[in-house]
Design a protein around this motif. Structure first.
Motif: not given
Ligand SMILES: Nc1ncnc2c1ncn2[C@@H]1O[C@H](COP(=O)(O)OP(=O)(O)OP(=O)(O)O)[C@@H](O)[C@H]1O
Ligand SMILES: [Mg+2]
Lengths: 246, 255
Positions: A106-116, A213-219
């Protein structure tokens, strides 16, 4: 994508991960951060679970060996063996897969979807190397220590359960845990742990890194990550046991 | 100069860019405009190398992107700064650490020198006393400014901004627009800005490229945009009554 493609992509990812860090001082900083996040922060749950699992294994064994022909030291012996061979390395790795695996993906996924991650790449940074390598090294370094601790605490938990329940004598238990000590079993457990540690750091990283995608996909990705990490650990455990002990 | 020739990009069979060409010059604020979904972000990400186009040439001062090796890509990217649509600040790092990050990675400087530089760029974007804050503790406009500060901390030759003032109030939006234009002049950067905010187009659009249906439908400056008879851009820019009136006034005045 089918399984083969995923496996291929996973190994291509690893090739990017295992590059020389672009700046050692930054790598070192990340490494300490990961040792804290992946290792130290898992200490509590491992201590808690291994202690009680050891206690339960001892009680179960005690309740099942009321046959007078089976010596009472079997309880200590069985608790020790099962903690060292399976409960500490495999069971605790599954626990870590759940706790740490979901955190990593989830931490890497969040970085992905927020373009970090894009931001890292735009700066000219190898994002896989920067994000994942410290996690792998931290896990490889710290999880063997965690598992050794889990072995010790599990065996101690069994001892304590004997005192609390009065189901067996401490002397028998201590005799049992000293009986037929085989250092190879510890080595076997540590080899397994190292392999599981690698799996716990990399499979969730894969799921997080390639999320779209977004946060749903991260989950969703982190659920997937935990499931697949556990499946791979269980399968590897089967083969490793056959290879190393068979 | 950044030169783009005949750029094609598709996703799963859907053509987003169908042969876009453009040049972007030094010291100018170049703008890409177009409707939501017209491919502005995709275009910018092709320039940054985050998307690989199927066809076309992108060259940075004579360096053709496709001819470069991974390592050279990374070097070229160290000359770029990017302000992402959502800011893309590292949320586990403080403002100071965010801005210092590229310096730590690539500059051989002592901590004090780096801190000095961080404070300089923070001042440049009119932010002070936020060093120890985390991105989540800042307002949207402040995050954008931190993002700009991070993008310029390495003195980039090329600055890219994806909708730098979307979601901001008109005053803050203007402040950010002017800031980008000022630093473009000051550091003589090549700046490319994505926008669908007509205010900023009129304010700072020294060169405007209008994307529609995957092609460049119009090109010109903010002065020319009032006079143009090109139907596509007139429909896009003057979709609001306010701007229709502004255009009338402008055309009457210049008669
Ligand atoms: N990674 C991707 N995978 C598949 N399709 C994509 C991807 N990125 C963009 N697209 C598609 O490309 C088209 C253009 O998207 P883009 O993000 O460039 O629009 P935009 O002009 O930046 O819009 P906005 O003003 O809303 O930001 C959209 O139809 C989008 O669905
Ligand atoms: Mg966009």
């Amino acid at each position: 994508m089918n399984y083969i493609e995923h496996i291929g992509k996973y190994f291509i990812m690893l090739k990017q991960v295992f590059k020389k860090p672009q700046k050692w001082s930054v790598f070192k900083e990340m490494l300490f951060r990961e040792i804290e996040d992946l290792g130290l922060k898992s200490l509590g749950i491992i201590v808690f679970i291994s202690f009680f699992v050891g206690g339960v294994v001892a009680i179960q064994t005690a309740l099942n060996v009321d046959n007078p022909f089976i010596p009472k030291y079997t309880i200590g012996f069985a608790t020790k063996r099962s903690m060292i061979l399976e409960f500490a390395p495999t069971f605790m790795s599954i626990i870590l897969a759940g706790k740490v695996g979901s955190y990593i993906s989830s931490s890497i996924g969040t970085m992905r979807v927020t373009e970090q991650i894009d931001a890292l790449e735009v700066m000219g940074i190898n994002s896989l190397n920067y994000l994942v390598l410290p996690k792998i090294i931290a896990a490889l370094f710290f999880y063997p220590l965690l598992i050794l601790l889990a072995m010790f605490l599990g065996i101690f938990g069994g001892y304590y359960a004997g005192i609390l329940t009065g189901l067996f004598y401490s002397e028998d238990y201590i005799y049992g845990i000293q009986l037929d000590f085989n250092p190879y079993f510890i080595r076997y457990a540590l080899i397994k742990t190292l392999i599981f540690a690698f799996v716990i750091a990399t499979i969730p990283a894969y799921h997080g890194y390639y999320v779209k995608g977004g946060s749903l996909e991260v989950g969703r990705a982190s659920t997937q990550a935990v499931v697949w990490t556990s499946v791979v650990i269980i399968l590897l455990n089967y083969f490793l046991t056959q290879m190393l002990l068979g | 100069m950044i030169e783009v020739k005949n750029l094609y990009k598709e996703f799963d069979g859907i053509q987003v860019l169908k042969g876009v060409s453009a040049t972007f010059e030094k010291g100018k604020t170049n703008m890409i405009i177009g409707q939501s979904g017209s491919g502005k972000t995709v275009f910018l990400k092709c320039l940054l190398g985050l998307h690989t186009p199927e066809k076309g040439i992108i060259s940075f001062d004579g360096r053709n992107y496709a001819d470069l090796k991974t390592k050279q890509h990374r070097q070229l990217r160290q000359e770029m700064g990017m302000v992402f649509q959502g800011g893309a600040l590292y949320d586990s790092l403080t403002v100071e650490e965010n801005i210092m990050f590229p310096l730590k990675m690539f500059a051989d400087k002592t901590f004090d020198e780096m801190l000095d530089r961080v404070n300089t760029v923070l001042k440049r974007v009119n932010l002070e006393n936020v060093n120890a804050k985390f991105p989540a503790e800042l307002s949207g406009g402040m995050q954008k400014r931190v993002s700009i500060a991070r993008a310029i901390v390495m003195n980039p030759k090329y600055l890219f901004c994806d909708e730098p003032n979307s979601g901001l109030d008109p005053i803050t939006a203007t402040v950010i627009d002017n800031l980008i234009q000022e630093i473009t002049k000051e550091y003589q950067m090549i700046t490319v800005i994505n926008s669908h905010d007509m205010n900023s187009v009129m304010e700072i659009g020294e060169k405007i490229i209008f994307l529609k249906d995957g092609v460049k439908a119009w090109e010109g400056s903010n002065k020319e945009i009032f006079k143009t008879e090109n139907q596509a851009i007139v429909d896009f820019v003057y979709s609001s009554n306010l701007f229709k009136k502004v255009r009338q006034v402008y055309l009457n005045e210049s008669k």
